[in-house]
Design an enzyme around this catalytic site. Structure first.
Site, PDB file in Angstrom:
ATOM      1  N   HIS A 169       0.830  -1.216   0.000  1.00  0.00           N
ATOM      2  CA  HIS A 169       0.000   0.000   0.000  1.00  0.00           C
ATOM      3  C   HIS A 169       0.860   1.260   0.000  1.00  0.00           C
ATOM      4  O   HIS A 169       0.546   2.240   0.669  1.00  0.00           O
ATOM      5  CB  HIS A 169      -0.930  -0.006   1.220  1.00  0.00           C
TER       6      HIS A 169
ATOM      7  N   ASP B 172      -0.637  -4.694   5.921  1.00  0.00           N
ATOM      8  CA  ASP B 172      -1.653  -5.536   5.268  1.00  0.00           C
ATOM      9  C   ASP B 172      -1.389  -5.693   3.768  1.00  0.00           C
ATOM     10  O   ASP B 172      -0.767  -4.850   3.135  1.00  0.00           O
ATOM     11  CB  ASP B 172      -3.041  -4.921   5.463  1.00  0.00           C
ATOM     12  N   GLU B 173      -1.864  -6.824   3.229  1.00  0.00           N
ATOM     13  CA  GLU B 173      -1.918  -7.068   1.788  1.00  0.00           C
ATOM     14  C   GLU B 173      -0.596  -6.797   1.083  1.00  0.00           C
ATOM     15  O   GLU B 173      -0.563  -6.204   0.008  1.00  0.00           O
ATOM     16  CB  GLU B 173      -3.051  -6.227   1.176  1.00  0.00           C
ATOM     17  N   SER B 174       0.497  -7.264   1.699  1.00  0.00           N
ATOM     18  CA  SER B 174       1.809  -7.085   1.060  1.00  0.00           C
ATOM     19  C   SER B 174       2.072  -8.262   0.132  1.00  0.00           C
ATOM     20  O   SER B 174       2.988  -9.063   0.325  1.00  0.00           O
ATOM     21  CB  SER B 174       2.899  -6.973   2.136  1.00  0.00           C
TER      22      SER B 174
END
Ligand code: IFG
Length: 527
Positions: free
Chosen positions: A273, A336-338
């Site tokens: 992100h 998150d969401e790496s």
């Protein structure tokens, strides 16, 4: 009857009349305190079925010996003045004031926690006590809600301004009752955030997590890396003009929130992100090339270059400047969401970033994926998606901040007809967002493991305050109650009636709430 006797009788009646009109033995309107529709529901309410009336003589006194409570007295006065039209003077006092007034003071009451309060209302006085200023501030929210909805108006309303008599003893279940606002996907300016803070205060929310960076935007000025906002803050989802907070504006928000006993938790999401940062500084990319600005809504495609030392210098500078402006104890590092950061790189990266945050005197919160790393003693895992990650965090002794997407994500559509929001986790109607118990949601995560609850509003589809309010209300008051009121005292069937009576109050506050068909909205005034 002789003339003389008639004169004596008239004098007796006159004196009696004066006596009755000037003493409190005038029959007060009965108001049943136990029938009030307070959100969050207090721990205990004992009604004595009379009332206290706020009049144009009513003053708010605060105890001179109690530090840090004058601002709360003034805050209450500013709420009461426009709608009542009364002067509502604020005065300090060394002793209990005479009847007809509101009196705030600190005390040492072992039945109350740091944020608890006791509200004793008689025909003569409203007396609010607490161990800490925060408790008084929460008690003031209860006083607000005990008054007719019209008290919230900014224009003169009629009254009478009655508060039912009795005693309320109240304190929260969890120490962290939060909301999150994503100002990265779509930017919300200082005045919007202040308005949101005011709305949170009414429901005794005490944390506001600001999601300050993401692929689509960088929203906080960092003086040592100016391009983050000059370039990275120049757009948003959909290609609009974006925006950012100067350090002065951020500090103003921190203080504004603190005056309402709300602590700001700033988030710099990493290593994923991060496209706004990667587009601002080529050196942060492994290939040394800056990415283009991104205005779509995909996730999981970006990563800082975890192998380069300059990345950690960057993070150290950013966290250092952010920590120096943040009075609260936490910095949120995202995590998150790496999806394009190999786990063998992600884990040491998160380990190192925790060290950096601790070096700057703050504690870490991160989304539940950070539980793959070696968590520092006070690091908090924010459960949003995978219960196994949250349990992994508990296994390392971490506290969990409960933000289950299927219950607490305020960007979830209410149902398939909601034109705003997403539904990747679930459709979340008002009953579903209320009817859950944090300590029962994930087997293996007990009350002792839970720091509290937080309701995030992601803004991929939210561009203004009207839309924000439509998604946040009326679900947020229910989430605030989950954080405050014992689970044993909560049920949807009872809560929905109380919520139904809050519609008029939200209208008086100008809140554009979703009138869920599941709630028996009380169109006439609640009292
Ligand atoms: N997941 C992403 C958010 C946002 C959200 C929208 C987390 C921790 C979906 N990460 O929630 O950036 O896109 O509902």
């Amino acid at each position: 009857m002789s003339r003389k006797k008639r004169k004596i009788l008239m004098n007796i009646l006159l004196i009696a009349g004066i006596f009755i009109s000037t003493t409190s033995c005038v029959k007060k309107t009965p108001v049943d305190l136990s029938k009030e529709t307070l959100i969050p529901k207090p721990v205990s309410v004992t009604a004595t079925n009379s009332s206290f009336e706020i009049t144009n003589k009513t003053r708010i006194y605060f105890n001179k010996g109690s530090d840090g409570i004058e601002s709360t007295a003034k805050y209450l006065a500013e709420i009461l003045r426009p709608s009542t039209g009364f002067p509502v003077q604020v005065k300090s006092t060394l002793k209990k004031p005479k009847s007809g007034n509101i009196y705030l003071s600190l005390t040492d009451n072992k039945n109350l926690s740091e944020e608890g309060y006791e509200l004793v209302i008689t025909e003569k006085m409203v007396q609010l006590t607490a161990n800490q200023p925060a408790g008084l501030f929460h008690g003031v929210q209860t006083i607000r809600q005990l008054l007719p909805d019209e008290i919230e108006l900014k224009t003169h309303a009629g009254g009478p301004w009655l508060i039912g008599t009795g005693t309320i003893l109240d304190y929260p279940e969890y120490e962290y009752r939060g909301a999150m606002l994503d100002v990265a996907r779509h930017f919300f300016g200082v005045e919007d955030v202040k308005q949101f803070i005011d709305q949170l205060a009414l429901y005794k929310i005490n944390y506001l997590h600001l999601h300050l960076s993401d692929d689509q935007g960088w929203r906080i000025e960092i003086k040592s890396w100016p391009n983050l906002t000059l370039h990275g803050g120049s757009t948003e989802v959909g290609g609009g003009e974006g925006g950012f907070y100067t350090q002065e504006q951020y500090i103003d928000l921190v203080h504004y929130a603190a005056e309402r006993f709300i602590t700001i938790v700033p988030e710099i999401d990493m290593p994923g992100h991060t496209n706004a940062a990667l587009s601002s500084y080529p050196e942060l990319n492994c290939n040394g090339k800056a990415t283009k600005l991104y205005t779509g809504t995909r996730v999981g495609f970006s990563t800082l270059c975890t192998k380069k030392e300059v990345t950690y210098t960057f993070i150290d500078d950013v966290i250092g400047e952010l920590a120096s402006m943040t009075t609260g104890p936490y910095i949120h590092i995202g995590g998150d969401e790496s999806h394009v950061t190999p786990m063998k790189e992600y884990i040491p990266f998160i380990n190192r970033v925790q060290e950096i945050v601790l070096k700057h005197g703050k504690m870490v919160i991160g989304w539940d994926e950070i539980a793959h790393s070696a968590l520092k003693p006070n690091t908090v895992v924010q459960y949003w998606s995978l219960a196994k990650n949250a349990k992994k965090g508990v296994g390392q002794g971490a506290k969990v901040l409960m933000s289950p997407a299927k219950r607490a994500y305020l960007d979830m559509q209410y149902d398939s007809t909601t034109t705003l929001g997403l539904h990747w986790a679930a459709y979340v109607e008002v009953d579903s967002s209320y009817s859950w118990d944090p300590e029962k949601l994930v087997p293996g995560i007990t009350k002792e493991d839970i720091l509290g609850v937080e309701a995030p509003l992601w803004t991929e589809t939210i561009t203004n305050m009207n839309d924000l309010e439509y998604m946040v209300f009326p679900r947020l008051p229910g989430l605030a109650e989950i954080g405050w009121t014992p689970a044993a005292d909560r049920s949807w069937d009872e809560y929905k009636v109380r919520l139904g009576k809050h519609g008029k109050r939200m209208q008086a506050l100008g809140i554009n709430y979703y009138p869920s068909p599941l709630v028996p909205w009380d169109e006439k005034s609640a009292k």
